[in-house]
Design a protein around this motif. Structure first.
Motif, PDB file in Angstrom:
ATOM      1  N   LEU A 393       0.707  -1.298  -0.035  1.00 37.79           N
ATOM      2  CA  LEU A 393       0.041  -0.002  -0.218  1.00 37.79           C
ATOM      3  C   LEU A 393       0.973   1.301   0.100  1.00 37.79           C
ATOM      4  O   LEU A 393       0.125   2.382  -0.875  1.00 37.79           O
ATOM      5  N   ALA A 394       1.937   1.141   0.299  1.00 42.84           N
ATOM      6  CA  ALA A 394       2.883   2.574   0.673  1.00 42.84           C
ATOM      7  C   ALA A 394       3.614   2.560  -0.616  1.00 42.84           C
ATOM      8  O   ALA A 394       3.753   3.838  -1.255  1.00 42.84           O
ATOM      9  N   THR A 395       3.764   1.795  -1.436  1.00 43.72           N
ATOM     10  CA  THR A 395       3.880   2.015  -3.005  1.00 43.72           C
ATOM     11  C   THR A 395       3.112   2.677  -3.490  1.00 43.72           C
ATOM     12  O   THR A 395       3.350   3.083  -4.957  1.00 43.72           O
ATOM     13  N   LEU A 396       1.417   2.361  -3.633  1.00 42.82           N
ATOM     14  CA  LEU A 396       0.893   2.864  -4.240  1.00 42.82           C
ATOM     15  C   LEU A 396       0.750   3.853  -4.977  1.00 42.82           C
ATOM     16  O   LEU A 396       0.406   4.135  -6.050  1.00 42.82           O
ATOM     17  N   TYR A 397       0.562   5.316  -4.128  1.00 41.01           N
ATOM     18  CA  TYR A 397       1.187   6.275  -4.141  1.00 41.01           C
ATOM     19  C   TYR A 397       2.544   7.155  -5.075  1.00 41.01           C
ATOM     20  O   TYR A 397       1.738   7.694  -5.490  1.00 41.01           O
ATOM     21  N   PRO A 398       3.248   6.978  -4.271  1.00 43.70           N
ATOM     22  CA  PRO A 398       4.033   7.526  -4.964  1.00 43.70           C
ATOM     23  C   PRO A 398       4.345   6.648  -6.300  1.00 43.70           C
ATOM     24  O   PRO A 398       5.014   7.438  -7.435  1.00 43.70           O
ATOM     25  N   ALA A 399       3.956   5.246  -6.846  1.00 49.10           N
ATOM     26  CA  ALA A 399       3.836   4.681  -7.788  1.00 49.10           C
ATOM     27  C   ALA A 399       2.735   5.807  -9.497  1.00 49.10           C
ATOM     28  O   ALA A 399       3.072   5.719 -10.128  1.00 49.10           O
ATOM     29  N   TRP A 400       1.735   6.078  -8.575  1.00 47.04           N
ATOM     30  CA  TRP A 400       0.717   7.017  -8.777  1.00 47.04           C
ATOM     31  C   TRP A 400       1.563   8.466  -9.124  1.00 47.04           C
ATOM     32  O   TRP A 400       1.272   8.175 -10.832  1.00 47.04           O
ATOM     33  N   ARG A 401       2.027   8.893  -8.852  1.00 44.90           N
ATOM     34  CA  ARG A 401       3.243  10.226  -9.012  1.00 44.90           C
ATOM     35  C   ARG A 401       3.636  10.241 -10.664  1.00 44.90           C
ATOM     36  O   ARG A 401       4.147  10.201 -10.953  1.00 44.90           O
ATOM     37  N   ALA A 402       4.672   8.441  -9.868  1.00 49.16           N
ATOM     38  CA  ALA A 402       5.744   8.597 -11.158  1.00 49.16           C
ATOM     39  C   ALA A 402       4.713   8.632 -12.688  1.00 49.16           C
ATOM     40  O   ALA A 402       4.974   8.714 -13.583  1.00 49.16           O
ATOM     41  N   SER A 403       3.401   7.782 -12.547  1.00 47.10           N
ATOM     42  CA  SER A 403       2.699   7.437 -13.804  1.00 47.10           C
ATOM     43  C   SER A 403       2.325   8.459 -14.247  1.00 47.10           C
ATOM     44  O   SER A 403       1.657   9.199 -15.512  1.00 47.10           O
TER      45      SER A 403
END
Length: 414
Positions: A393-403
């Motif tokens: 879950l911790a990776t979802l927001y940073p990865a979404w920002r990158a996308s």
């Protein structure tokens, strides 16, 4: 060997480079935090399991899994009742008993206590007290011998040892020419047991059942104690026996006798697990910070990948790889170190106590004087699963920002 693009780039970003050494440092800190939190959770849960198992075994060593008692009277045909109970496939043993409240007076002290009349040949089928004799002999309490076996703490309170005599006063009045007087009888101490629990070592004395019946003017035992093949079968077995024996008998289980005690331990374990899970959550916050800094640092790389045809989903998966990798490494180290610490914790505590001459659990205060530990695969499994879910879950927001990075804006100042 072919590897998907997202996995290849994600693993490449996880290795330290000159321009992102601080990010790599934050990543290492995240791994250490997750490792410590998982190790702490596993160790604490193992200690809670150890206390629960130790208390349960010690209590059930003196208290039976189930008890049959007469409704308002003694059990006259206890031999037939024992045979009927042992006919149940889940019953491993049955032993009659007589309970009396009495006052004991020894050489240097006196105290009230529970006196239990037993059959020495049958009692081992229902309890483990015979395995905890520290002085004397278990089979010394024969009918008419008027011998008594005391708990270790009780013997110390009375100031007696094997061979000494105690006076028992049973609060049941009998008529004499001098008026109503309680029953008084002298006993010889023939043994001392130590269960390791204050409740029994300081408050339980054993005599022969025939002697107890004479003192209490009873025509039979007050109940029959049962040992089952599985203590969790106590509920169904008690219902079956209640139906088979009829309304003249009542059947109670260890869960009914000690339900509040074990419910409190279970609730404490759950609350402790929830509280310690917050440590994992705090550790995961470092993971979020690390990924956000990585996304900011790799804006140009993301833009180039997008211009080369990488989809937002591919970019998102690329940055999730590093977060999941940190979680896997932290969980793996935490499970390994936590399992090792839980396995060796009793020895470590004993070594600290011997070297520094300290006592963490005083036997005068606590039921258990040592620190037990019991590692269970179920606890390790759910701790690992919860930690992995937090990491994911911790990776979802940073990865979404990158996308969501726009190539033109990211390359404007490059």
């Amino acid at each position: 060997m072919f590897r998907p693009l997202e996995l290849f780039i994600g693993l490449r970003y996880s290795r330290a480079k000159r321009r992102n050494q601080f990010i790599s440092f934050i990543s290492t800190v995240s791994i250490i935090c997750i490792t410590i939190s998982v190790m702490a959770l596993i160790t604490v849960m193992s200690v809670m399991n150890g206390f629960d198992n130790e208390l349960r075994s010690r209590i059930l060593g003196a208290v039976s899994h189930a008890t049959i008692s007469g409704v308002g009277e003694s059990i006259h045909d206890w031999q037939g009742t024992v045979k009927q109970a042992e006919a149940n496939p889940h019953v491993r043993g049955a032993a009659p008993y007589v309970d009396l409240q009495a006052f004991l007076q020894g050489t240097y002290g006196s105290t009230g206590t529970m006196v239990r009349g037993i059959e020495p040949s049958l009692e081992p089928k229902a309890s483990d007290i015979d395995k905890h004799m520290v002085q004397g002999h278990w089979d010394s309490i024969t009918p008419g011998s008027w011998n008594i076996i005391l708990g270790k703490e009780l013997a110390m309170q009375l100031g007696v040892t094997v061979g000494d005599h105690v006076t028992m006063i049973v609060p049941q009045l009998r008529a004499t020419p001098l008026g109503a007087v309680p029953r008084i009888r002298g006993f010889r101490v023939s043994g001392v047991f130590e269960m390791g629990m204050q409740q029994y070592d300081a408050n339980l004395a054993l005599i022969n059942m025939t002697d107890a019946e004479k003192l209490g003017e009873l025509s039979g035992p007050t109940g029959i104690r049962l040992r089952l093949d599985d203590l969790w079968n106590a509920g169904p077995v008690s219902r079956e026996l209640s139906r088979d024996l009829g309304q003249l008998y009542s059947v109670r289980t260890w869960m009914q006798e000690n339900s509040n005690f074990f419910s409190a331990i279970s609730m404490e374990k759950k609350v402790m697990g929830i509280i310690l899970s917050l440590i994992v959550l705090v550790a995961v916050i470092n993971l979020i910070s690390m990924l956000m800094m990585l996304v900011t640092d790799k804006q140009a790389d993301i833009a180039i990948l997008r211009t080369l045809g990488a989809t937002p989903r591919s970019i998102m998966a690329t940055f999730m790889v590093q977060g999941v990798l940190v979680g896997f490494v932290g969980i793996g180290l935490g499970v390994g170190l936590g399992s090792l610490l839980s396995w060796q914790l009793p020895n470590i505590v004993d070594w600290i106590q011997n070297v520094f001459h300290v006592q963490f659990l005083s036997p005068d205060v606590y039921y258990i004087s040592n620190v037990p530990s019991k590692l269970e695969a179920v606890d390790v499994g759910w701790i690992s699963l919860v930690t992995f879910l937090f990491s994911l879950l911790a990776t979802l927001y940073p990865a979404w920002r990158a996308s969501r990075t726009q190539p033109a804006q990211a390359l404007r100042y490059e």
